[in-house]
Every structure is written in structure tokens, then in C-alpha cells.
Design a protein around this motif. Structure first.
Motif, PDB file in Angstrom:
ATOM      1  N   ASN A 127       6.825   6.562  29.796  1.00  0.00           N
ATOM      2  CA  ASN A 127       7.305   7.616  30.674  1.00  0.00           C
ATOM      3  C   ASN A 127       6.747   7.371  32.076  1.00  0.00           C
ATOM      4  O   ASN A 127       5.530   7.428  32.273  1.00  0.00           O
ATOM      5  N   ASP A 144      16.341   8.715  31.952  1.00  0.00           N
ATOM      6  CA  ASP A 144      15.240   9.674  31.873  1.00  0.00           C
ATOM      7  C   ASP A 144      15.099  10.284  30.481  1.00  0.00           C
ATOM      8  O   ASP A 144      13.984  10.540  30.023  1.00  0.00           O
ATOM      9  N   VAL A 147      13.042   8.066  27.943  1.00  0.00           N
ATOM     10  CA  VAL A 147      11.583   7.988  28.094  1.00  0.00           C
ATOM     11  C   VAL A 147      10.918   9.357  28.142  1.00  0.00           C
ATOM     12  O   VAL A 147       9.699   9.446  28.333  1.00  0.00           O
ATOM     13  N   ALA A 148      11.689  10.413  27.952  1.00  0.00           N
ATOM     14  CA  ALA A 148      11.140  11.764  28.099  1.00  0.00           C
ATOM     15  C   ALA A 148       9.943  12.017  27.190  1.00  0.00           C
ATOM     16  O   ALA A 148       8.969  12.669  27.586  1.00  0.00           O
ATOM     17  N   ASP A 149      10.000  11.519  25.963  1.00  0.00           N
ATOM     18  CA  ASP A 149       8.916  11.751  25.007  1.00  0.00           C
ATOM     19  C   ASP A 149       8.010  10.526  24.833  1.00  0.00           C
ATOM     20  O   ASP A 149       7.179  10.494  23.916  1.00  0.00           O
ATOM     21  N   SER A 152       2.620   7.916  28.494  1.00  0.00           N
ATOM     22  CA  SER A 152       2.417   7.480  29.873  1.00  0.00           C
ATOM     23  C   SER A 152       1.814   6.086  29.873  1.00  0.00           C
ATOM     24  O   SER A 152       1.304   5.604  28.851  1.00  0.00           O
TER      25      SER A 152
END
Length: 276
Positions: A127, A144, A147-149, A152
Motif C-alpha cells: 500500500n 488503488d 492495494v487497499a488492504d 505498508s
């Protein structure tokens, strides 16, 4: 002293002395330190020593200056390591752009080669904490919502460092992937020692001279290597790994390339086939 020209034999002796020193200290060496090793009796004005060092070492493909003011023996710790005993980590990154100071990783793929076979595949979406540009979405298929969940980069960084440990960093256009990954690691406070790097683009240009193109997709097609999802990280890393294995298995032996050091050097210039 600054404008001095070195005879071939003297240059060879100085390079051998530098080689011995690198083997002894097993680390990159600042220019001023290496100047004192090679020219212990010389009195040089500020700035003249590094220039003199370049005059000696720049023609010897065993040495490189990865950072201004620091020299290294290419793959020093791996110089005499047999190819079959090496650990290659083939990396591909997908990102929101090409600037590691501004852009973020959105996917990481690493394929590990040990004993001349693939032993591990690491893949993770990331993300980026920012919107993915339209052109990147079109290129990779990663938007988007994909990769929302995802974790990082800070969360996956320790895993990446662990996978790469004690390996040769390989990529198709290694300058981008290594520079970008190092930049993002440093942004997270992780200061990674310099990896020995190997570029499959440069290696292919030097050793696979019959190919029409050296783009990853074209090279994979020319060698009969599957590349199902181009611009997805682990798929591109897999294709680059297969290209490396093709070179190491099918071309390196006939060229007399047996060690990692010889392979690293060969990627920096042409290699002539040895007479049988």
C-alpha cells in the motif's frame, strides 16, 4: 604526479595491490584510504589522490566506484565463489513512479536462485499511501483497490532485507531497482550495506549478442521463456531469473566463466569465447 602516465606493468602491479587490499579488508574502501595503500610515499594535494586513483583503476573492470569517493572490488566477497554455490536474488519492483524520494513501491517480487535452481519466490503487494497514477494502473493492472488492504512498505521492509541477505542483487535494469529499493529502505531508517549487483540487461547485451531486443518481454520471447503478466513484479522477476539461469547454464561454461566475480566482470564488457 597528477598527470603521470602509468606503464602497463606498473598499472598491473598497482591493481594487484589494490585487489589484495580489498580481499584483506572485505569492504568498500574510501579513495583517500586506497591512495595511501597504493602510493604510501606520495605527497598529493587535496583532490589529486582520487583523480590519480581513477587513472589507475578505471581501465580494470574488476573495480568500480559505486559512490563518488569510494571504491569497491566488484562482488568482493563473491569474487572466487563458484556460480553453482552462489545465491542470486532477482528483484523486480513496481512503483508509483521512478523517483524514490517522491514515489512509493506498490509491489515487490524476488526470486532466489541457489545451486543454479530457483529455491524461493517472494511476492507482496504494498500500500503506497498515495493514489496510483493512471498510467501506472494501465501498465501494471494495479489500482488503488488492489492495494487497499496490502501492508505498508515499512511492514514488508524487514522481510525484503531478510530475503536479500547474503545474495547478489540481480535485476533487469538493476540501477533502477537497486537505487529505488535502497532509497525506500533508507527512508524507513534501514541503512543497507552495498550489495554486489548484476544487471541482466547488460549481461545479455554482452553474452547474448544474437538477440534483436533486450527488453524483458522481447528477450523472454526470444529465449522461449514464459512471461504471463509483464509488469507484475514476481512475474518479471521470474523471467529475469530464467534469463540469468539460461546464461549461466548454457553460455558461461563455454566462455570460461566459472565464478561470480567473472560473471560480474563479464557484464561490464565483452567476453571472448575461450578456445577449446
Amino acid at each position: 604526479m597528477l598527470h603521470r602516465r602509468f606503464a602497463k606493468e606498473e598499472r598491473a602491479q598497482l591493481c594487484d595491490r589494490a585487489l589484495d587490499y580489498f580481499s584483506e579488508v572485505d569492504r568498500p574502501v574510501p579513495s583517500n584510504e586506497l591512495v595511501r595503500v597504493l602510493f604510501p610515499r606520495a605527497r598529493l594535494e587535496n583532490g589529486h589522490g582520487p583523480q590519480l586513483l581513477r587513472e589507475v583503476l578505471r581501465r580494470d573492470r574488476r573495480f568500480q566506484e559505486p559512490r563518488n569517493g569510494t571504491w569497491d572490488l566488484i562482488g568482493a566477497r563473491f569474487h572466487h565463489l563458484d556460480l553453482a554455490d552462489a545465491r542470486f536474488c532477482v528483484v523486480d519492483l513496481e512503483a508509483t513512479g521512478s523517483n524514490p524520494r517522491r514515489d512509493q513501491v506498490i509491489e515487490v517480487g524476488i526470486v532466489v536462485i541457489e545451486g543454479l535452481r530457483i529455491t524461493r519466490r517472494y511476492s507482496s503487494l504494498v500500500n503506497p499511501g498515495q493514489r496510483i497514477p493512471v498510467w501506472i494502473r494501465k501498465l501494471t493492472g494495479i489500482d488503488d483497490s488492489v492495494v487497499a488492504d496490502a501492508p505498508s512498505f515499512a511492514e514488508v521492509a524487514p522481510e525484503i532485507v531478510d530475503v536479500l541477505r547474503d545474495g547478489i542483487f540481480v535485476a533487469h535494469n538493476v540501477d533502477f531497482d537497486e537505487r529505488f529499493l535502497r532509497g525506500r529502505l533508507e527512508a524507513e531508517g534501514i541503512h543497507q550495506p552495498w550489495w554486489p549487483t548484476l544487471c541482466t540487461v547488460r549481461l545479455s547485451r554482452c553474452l547474448l549478442t544474437d538477440q534483436e531486443s533486450y527488453r524483458l518481454d522481447a528477450l523472454a520471447e526470444g529465449l522461449g521463456i514464459d512471461l504471463d503478466q509483464h509488469h507484475r513484479a514476481v512475474c518479471d522477476a521470474e523471467a529475469a531469473a530464467q534469463i540469468l539461469l539460461h546464461i549461466v547454464r548454457d553460455h558461461a561454461p563455454e566462455l570460461g566463466i566459472r565464478t561470480v566475480g567473472e560473471l560480474l566482470v563479464s557484464s561490464r564488457g565483452s567476453v571472448r569465447k575461450q578456445a577449446s
